[in-house]
Design an enzyme around this catalytic site. Sequence first.
Site, short mmCIF file in Angstrom:
data_model
loop_
_atom_site.label_atom_id
_atom_site.label_comp_id
_atom_site.label_asym_id
_atom_site.label_seq_id
_atom_site.Cartn_x
_atom_site.Cartn_y
_atom_site.Cartn_z
N CYS A 198 -9.84 27.64 -46.53
CA CYS A 198 -10.82 27.35 -47.58
C CYS A 198 -11.46 25.98 -47.40
CB CYS A 198 -10.14 27.41 -48.95
SG CYS A 198 -9.34 28.97 -49.30
N SER A 208 -3.28 8.13 -28.61
CA SER A 208 -4.50 7.69 -29.28
C SER A 208 -4.18 6.57 -30.26
CB SER A 208 -5.14 8.87 -30.02
OG SER A 208 -6.40 8.52 -30.55
N ALA A 209 -4.83 5.42 -30.10
CA ALA A 209 -4.46 4.22 -30.85
C ALA A 209 -4.61 4.37 -32.35
CB ALA A 209 -5.27 3.03 -30.35
N HIS A 210 -5.62 5.10 -32.81
CA HIS A 210 -5.84 5.15 -34.26
C HIS A 210 -4.76 5.95 -34.98
CE1 HIS A 210 -7.68 9.06 -33.32
NE2 HIS A 210 -7.57 9.35 -34.59
N GLN A 249 0.88 11.82 -31.94
CA GLN A 249 1.50 11.66 -33.25
C GLN A 249 2.81 10.89 -33.20
OE1 GLN A 249 0.45 12.16 -36.21
NE2 GLN A 249 -1.44 13.25 -35.75
N GLY A 300 -8.25 9.49 -27.50
CA GLY A 300 -7.14 10.37 -27.15
C GLY A 300 -7.63 11.70 -26.62
N THR A 301 -8.72 12.20 -27.18
CA THR A 301 -9.28 13.46 -26.70
C THR A 301 -9.74 13.34 -25.25
OG1 THR A 301 -9.97 14.19 -28.90
CG2 THR A 301 -11.16 15.11 -27.03
#
Length: 460
Positions: free
Chosen positions: A320, A194-196, A177, A69-70
């Site tokens: 954090c 993005s498939a995942h 998403q 996807g990136t």
Amino acid sequence: MAYFDAASAAPLHPVARQALLASLDEGWADPARLYREGRRARLLLDAAREAMAECVGCRPDELVFTPSGTRAVHSGVAGALAGRRRVGSHLIVSAVEHSSVLHAAEAHEAGGGSVTQVGVDRAGAVDPAAYAAVLREDTALACLQSANHEVGTEQPVSRVAEACRAAGVPLLVDAAQSLGWGRVEGDWSLLTGSAHKWGGPAGVGLLAVRKGVRFAPQGPGDERESGRAPGFENLPAIVAAAASLRAVRAEAAAEAARLRELTERIRSRVPELVPDVEVVGDPSRRLPGIVTFSCLYVDGETLLHELDRAGFSVSSGSSCTSSTLTPSHVLKAMGVLSEGNVRVSLPPGTAAEDVERFLEVLPGTVAAVREKLGAPAATETVRAAGPDLVVDALGRRCPIPVIELAKVIGDVPVGGTVRVLSDDEAARLDIPAWCEMRGQEYVGEEKADKGSAYLVRRVS
């Protein structure tokens, strides 16, 4: 173990597993070749493209597969900007885009282009009028996510697309998403996924470019995927990605209704069970499975470790939990509390019993973390002249500056002030957020010899 981090990576869908195993036997050959094995592989690739295009809402010849996807985002942004370079080099993005979009914007700016970042409200949504206001004659491309990956807020894509279309500017939508839940409405020009994120295998992205959009692929040329995604296609993974997207879409309506009930239970119950909590993101215009909240006086990394020990895998945008010690750019853009941040993103099939158990475990876990941080050592408190206090929290990380502020606010009279010295970037978000939650007045930030001074006036 309850896996509550589907927004990072959804578990592999059973249909994806079946398709992946089957295509390993049938789809290993080069789909560009004319012999039998190549033709069989080509049929699988074409079928996967058609299925994916139907789910996206575009023509098959408008969609290409990328290694992630990136990569789809980077290729889409670079190609659209290059295709419209005669128009100009102005790029528009929202302040809460995925890091892949923001990194592409940084690269564009470093190369001499200009970038305008559109802010969001406290729910994480953009104002379509704000996008319309920054469109210029030299605007080459605008980018807007369909829904936010950290807080679940859905964006007004249709209205932004209308404004862009009226100005003759293409709109790239990062739909990573939301694609598992349905098509992206609106007259968008480019779209990535993005498939995942929907239960397909990792290593498969998609880039859709509508006909008529000026697009110039960047980098060395390649004959595969219309020249927009060079390299040998990972056919088994592509087939599995397409199969899983169709499968989750078939289940989407019923599963969305069920997950909305579960996340709404978390949104409503967490503030009742845990004191000093801010639930963030839009309460209604949101993805079905994501709910995010931040806890005052809590070290986010410790909280995540404790929840992991209790059997829950969740993620966080808290500073954090980052080696950079800076809060999430999404929480920062929203101006909400960042310390003790927890994102719960439920995968399809999540059992209601797991959510109930999470709500049972959370209060005690937060209380235990707060107890550990209740008496931090070596924080110097110096009484200044008059009804004012100075809290020196330099060198202390979140949530210590806020804890020390809370401990001494009662030592000054109403109208008195507490000046908190801190060199932690998160204090810029968390101290104003604390003031809003506790009904105190945040006066502002001043430069100090080291770090910054945050001035708080006691109101009650």
